[in-house]
Scaffold this active site. Sequence first.
Site, PDB file in Angstrom:
ATOM      1  CG  ASP A   1      -3.803  -8.770  -4.380  1.00 19.21           C
ATOM      2  OD1 ASP A   1      -3.358  -8.752  -3.218  1.00 19.21           O
ATOM      3  OD2 ASP A   1      -4.396  -9.756  -4.861  1.00 19.21           O
TER       4      ASP A   1
ATOM      5  CG  ASP B   1      -2.704  -8.611   1.005  1.00 12.50           C
ATOM      6  OD1 ASP B   1      -3.863  -8.635   1.475  1.00 12.50           O
ATOM      7  OD2 ASP B   1      -2.223  -9.554   0.362  1.00 12.50           O
ATOM      8  CD  GLU B   2      -7.855  -8.019  -2.495  1.00  9.00           C
ATOM      9  OE1 GLU B   2      -8.557  -8.212  -3.502  1.00  9.00           O
ATOM     10  OE2 GLU B   2      -7.728  -8.873  -1.580  1.00  9.00           O
TER      11      GLU B   2
END
Length: 486
Positions: free
Chosen positions: A11, A105-106
Site C-alpha cells: 500500500d 496504489d495497492e
Amino acid sequence: MRPAPTILHLDMDAFYASAEQAAKPSLRGKAVVVGGLGPRGVVATASYEARRLGVHSAMPTAQARRLAPNAAYLVPRFSLYRTVSDQVMELLGRLSPLVEPLSLDEAFVDLEAGGTADDSASARATGEGLRAAIRAVTGLSGSVGLAGSKMLAKIASEEAKPDGLLVIEPGTERELLAPMSVRILPGVGPATGDHLRRAGMTTVHDLAEAGEAELVRLVGKAHGHGLFRMALGLDDRPVVAERDAKSVSVEDTFDVDLHDRVRVRAEVERLAVRCVERLRAADRSGRTVVLKVRRYDFSTLTRSETLRGPTDDPTVVREAAARLLESVDTTGGVRLLGVGVTGLADYTQEDLFAQAADARELAQRALERHAPTAQGGEEEAVPEAEADSAEQLAARRWPAGHDVHHEEHGHGWVQGSGIGRVTVRFEEPWSAPGRVLTFRIDDPQLRPADPLPLVRESPDYSSWPASLPKSRSSGAGSSEGGESSP
C-alpha cells in the site's frame, strides 16, 4: 492459511499527496491536500502533515480548509498517478505472475507462486527489496505487509504505515488480532461495528469468544460464519491475477447518516471519480453508470443510465451519477453510497478525456473573447454573465497543482488562478524550491504541460529481483513505521 508469510500486500503511503510532494520541492514536509477544490469538493488524499491537523480522505474540502488553512490544496493529476502506478505494478510483476491490483496504489502478490519466497526470512528480504526498488524508481515510499493470508497481509501493511514493513508469523495471528477493533476485519463497516458494539463486542477477541452461533444470530448466516473465521485469523482466498470483471464499482458506508443533499451529491461525485480511477487502472471503459443508495432504514435503491457508448471519462460518469441521484429521495438520511460502471469494453484511446477536450475548447474560446484586439489593444466587451463563465472556464484550464511550461521560465506548476491572473511556481522534482511569478491567464508564452517524472534518472532494474540488495542499506531511507513482527 499458509505455513509461511508468502502473501504480500503493498500500500503506497498517502499516494496522491506523496506524489505531489515529490514533484514539487517547495511542498516537501508541508501539509498537502489533494481533491476537489470547489464548494462541493471532497478530499481524495491528505499528506501525513495534513493528517496530523485532522484532515482525512472523504472529508469536505471546506472543512479541511478550516482545519488546515495554510495547507496546499491541489487538483488531482491522474496522468501522473497512473504513470507511477504502472512503474510500481511492473516491479510487482517481476516478483510473481500472481499480482492482484486493488487500485492504483495497492495490490496483493503471491510470492510463493513467483518462487521469490518460501519462508519468513526470504519473504522479509523480498519485501525490503521491493520497498527499496519502489523508492529508487519512483521516489515514493510504500508500506508492506507479509502474512499467510490476504486478510492478515492487508492488516499488516496498515499497521506498518507509514513507510514500514510488518511480518505476521504463522501461529501468531490470533494473538495479534485479539486486541484490535472489530472494524479492522474486512466487511465490518460502521453499521455492523455499531451493531456488534451494542451486543458488547468491540474487539476481535470478543468475536472469537462469542462463537459462531452467536455471530450468526446477530448478523446472519453468511456474514456470521465469515466473521467468526476472520476472528480466528482464517482466510483461504487466493491471490487472483486476472479477473474477467463484469463491472467496476466503489462504495462507502458513513459513520453518521448523511442528511445534507449537497454533501450527498459531493460524495456521489467523489465516488464517481474513484470508480473511473479503477476503470482506467484495468484498461477498460464502460457503457452503463449505476448508482446505489442505502437509506437510513436499510432500504437499498439502485438507478442506472446507459450512455451512447463506452467511456472512461470522469466528467461523463460523474455527471451521469449526479443525474441518477436526482431521482432518489434522500431526505430521511443516507448510510451508504456507491457508484459503478457496467457493460465493460476493452480500453480504447479514443475514450480518453472526451469531455475534458470539450471543456478546454470552451475555455480557449472564452479566452479569445478576452484577448486584446489587433486594432486598439483593448479587451472586447463581454456581458457580465459571459465574463463570469469565462473566468470559471479559465480556472478549469489552470487547475491548482497542474503542470505548465513558460517559454522563458521553463517548467512549473499552478499555485492558483483568479481575477484574470494565474500564479505559477517554477521548479522541477529534482530542483531546489523555485520562484513564484504571476501572468495573465491568456499569456501566449504559457501553456499546459505534461507531468515530469519524479525521478530524473531511474536505475536499471532489468535483472531485478535477483540482483537487488535486500537490506535497508540499499537506499530505501528510514522507516517511521518500523520493521517488526509480533
